[in-house]
Design an enzyme around this catalytic site. Structure first.
Site, PDB file in Angstrom:
ATOM      1  N   ASP A  66       0.809  -1.220   0.000  1.00  0.00           N
ATOM      2  CA  ASP A  66       0.000   0.000   0.000  1.00  0.00           C
ATOM      3  C   ASP A  66       0.845   1.274   0.000  1.00  0.00           C
ATOM      4  O   ASP A  66       2.061   1.226   0.197  1.00  0.00           O
ATOM      5  CB  ASP A  66      -0.962  -0.006   1.205  1.00  0.00           C
ATOM      6  CG  ASP A  66      -0.274  -0.398   2.514  1.00  0.00           C
ATOM      7  OD1 ASP A  66       0.971  -0.411   2.555  1.00  0.00           O
ATOM      8  OD2 ASP A  66      -0.982  -0.689   3.487  1.00  0.00           O
ATOM      9  N   ASN A 132      -7.087  -2.175  14.664  1.00  0.00           N
ATOM     10  CA  ASN A 132      -8.497  -2.514  14.429  1.00  0.00           C
ATOM     11  C   ASN A 132      -8.648  -3.734  13.527  1.00  0.00           C
ATOM     12  O   ASN A 132      -9.734  -4.005  13.011  1.00  0.00           O
ATOM     13  CB  ASN A 132      -9.244  -1.316  13.820  1.00  0.00           C
ATOM     14  CG  ASN A 132      -8.720  -0.959  12.426  1.00  0.00           C
ATOM     15  OD1 ASN A 132      -7.713  -1.492  11.977  1.00  0.00           O
ATOM     16  ND2 ASN A 132      -9.408  -0.063  11.751  1.00  0.00           N
ATOM     17  N   HIS A 134      -7.080  -4.184  10.605  1.00  0.00           N
ATOM     18  CA  HIS A 134      -6.918  -3.979   9.155  1.00  0.00           C
ATOM     19  C   HIS A 134      -5.654  -4.679   8.654  1.00  0.00           C
ATOM     20  O   HIS A 134      -4.672  -4.824   9.368  1.00  0.00           O
ATOM     21  CB  HIS A 134      -6.960  -2.497   8.762  1.00  0.00           C
ATOM     22  CG  HIS A 134      -5.767  -1.666   9.130  1.00  0.00           C
ATOM     23  ND1 HIS A 134      -5.877  -0.515   9.878  1.00  0.00           N
ATOM     24  CD2 HIS A 134      -4.455  -1.784   8.838  1.00  0.00           C
ATOM     25  CE1 HIS A 134      -4.672   0.028  10.020  1.00  0.00           C
ATOM     26  NE2 HIS A 134      -3.791  -0.725   9.409  1.00  0.00           N
TER      27      HIS A 134
HETATM   28  C1  GLP Z   1      -0.258   0.478   8.464  1.00  0.00           C
HETATM   29  C2  GLP Z   1      -0.086  -0.402   7.243  1.00  0.00           C
HETATM   30  C3  GLP Z   1      -0.324  -1.848   7.575  1.00  0.00           C
HETATM   31  C4  GLP Z   1       0.442  -2.254   8.811  1.00  0.00           C
HETATM   32  C5  GLP Z   1      -0.001  -1.401   9.992  1.00  0.00           C
HETATM   33  C6  GLP Z   1       0.686  -1.793  11.285  1.00  0.00           C
HETATM   34  O1  GLP Z   1      -1.566   0.826   8.681  1.00  0.00           O
HETATM   35  N1  GLP Z   1      -0.938  -0.008   6.168  1.00  0.00           N
HETATM   36  O2  GLP Z   1       0.074  -2.632   6.469  1.00  0.00           O
HETATM   37  O3  GLP Z   1       0.218  -3.596   9.084  1.00  0.00           O
HETATM   38  O4  GLP Z   1       0.319  -0.066   9.661  1.00  0.00           O
HETATM   39  O5  GLP Z   1       1.799  -1.004  11.560  1.00  0.00           O
HETATM   40  P1  GLP Z   1       2.841  -1.275  12.720  1.00  0.00           P
HETATM   41  O6  GLP Z   1       3.691  -2.388  12.246  1.00  0.00           O
HETATM   42  O7  GLP Z   1       3.627   0.011  12.838  1.00  0.00           O
HETATM   43  O8  GLP Z   1       2.081  -1.609  13.933  1.00  0.00           O
END
Ligand code: GLP
Length: 233
Positions: A66, A132, A134
């Site tokens: 993304d 959440n 995602h």
């Molecule tokens: C963002 C990305 C996700 C990722 C999430 C978690 O929202 N789009 O792909 O999994 O962050 O991030 P972190 O690893 O900093 O907790």
């Protein structure tokens, strides 16, 4: 949950070592041609392992999950910048792909990205998870049929992710993201989740029911999912 392979590790560094070992094995046995990458703090130790290794990725094509809409690749807030900083400046790959959130026509950009993905089926996809639940930027309620698309970020995601935004830049309301169906097309999924903040999402996954409000649970339908976490189950 027949095929849910769950590994409890002591910490994120141990999880990164395990991830590295899986990638190494797939690469050395000739099964890794296309690698799906993710961003976020969870991935930093994984990329550290990859960059300090002598693994040769010059025949591997990568696809990132993304990218924010309207953030240039030269901005420290973009995922393109994150990837250069943590991986691409240190390891050479055959090709690297990240959705272009600056594209004039975002629909076209998404369609093209999905087409590239179809031509280069993912062998492994690395995944983190949002608080959440995602996956990439597939927020609660996203259809399981979704392919690469522009997604609106939820209040929860905007709140969590804005803390990483530098230079007083405002976090965009939308991002381009692979869809759930694009992600499920990967042969092997490796999901990493560390820390208490990820507990609600991991609990939902381990409960074993596919729930529209918890995109992470869509992964239960995959037959080769490895979950690596430091959470006591
Ligand atoms: C963002 C990305 C996700 C990722 C999430 C978690 O929202 N789009 O792909 O999994 O962050 O991030 P972190 O690893 O900093 O907790």
């Amino acid at each position: 949950m027949r095929n849910l392979n769950h590994v409890k590790v002591d910490n994120a560094e141990k999880g990164a070592e395990l991830t590295y070992n899986i990638i190494k094995e797939e690469l050395e046995s000739g099964r890794l041609h296309v690698l799906g990458l993710a961003t976020g703090s969870t991935m930093v130790p994984v990329y550290k392992e990859l960059t300090k290794s002598n693994l040769d990725f010059t025949n591997v094509v990568t696809f990132n999950l993304d990218e924010y809409v309207g953030v240039t690749a030269t901005s420290p807030n973009s995922y393109a910048y994150f990837m250069v900083e943590h991986l691409f400046s240190k390891k050479k790959f055959k090709e690297t792909h990240i959705p272009n959130g600056m594209a004039e026509n975002l629909d076209e950009e998404c369609a093209m990205y999905e087409m590239f993905l179809e031509k280069n089926p993912l062998d492994i996809q690395l995944l983190g998870v949002g608080e959440n639940g995602h996956i990439a930027f597939n927020e609660p309620g996203t259809s399981s049929d979704s392919v690469t698309h522009e997604a609106y970020l939820t209040e929860s995601t905007l709140g969590v992710n804005s803390q990483y935004f530098e230079n007083d830049d405002k976090i965009p309301e939308t991002a381009l993201t692979m869809g759930i169906s694009s992600i499920m097309g990967a042969k092997k999924l490796i999901l990493l989740a560390f820390g208490e903040k990820k507990r609600p999402a991991i609990n939902k996954l381990l409960e074993g029911n596919v729930l529209a409000d918890w995109p992470i649970t869509e992964l239960l339908k995959h037959d080769d999912l490895i979950v690596i976490t430091d959470l006591e189950i």
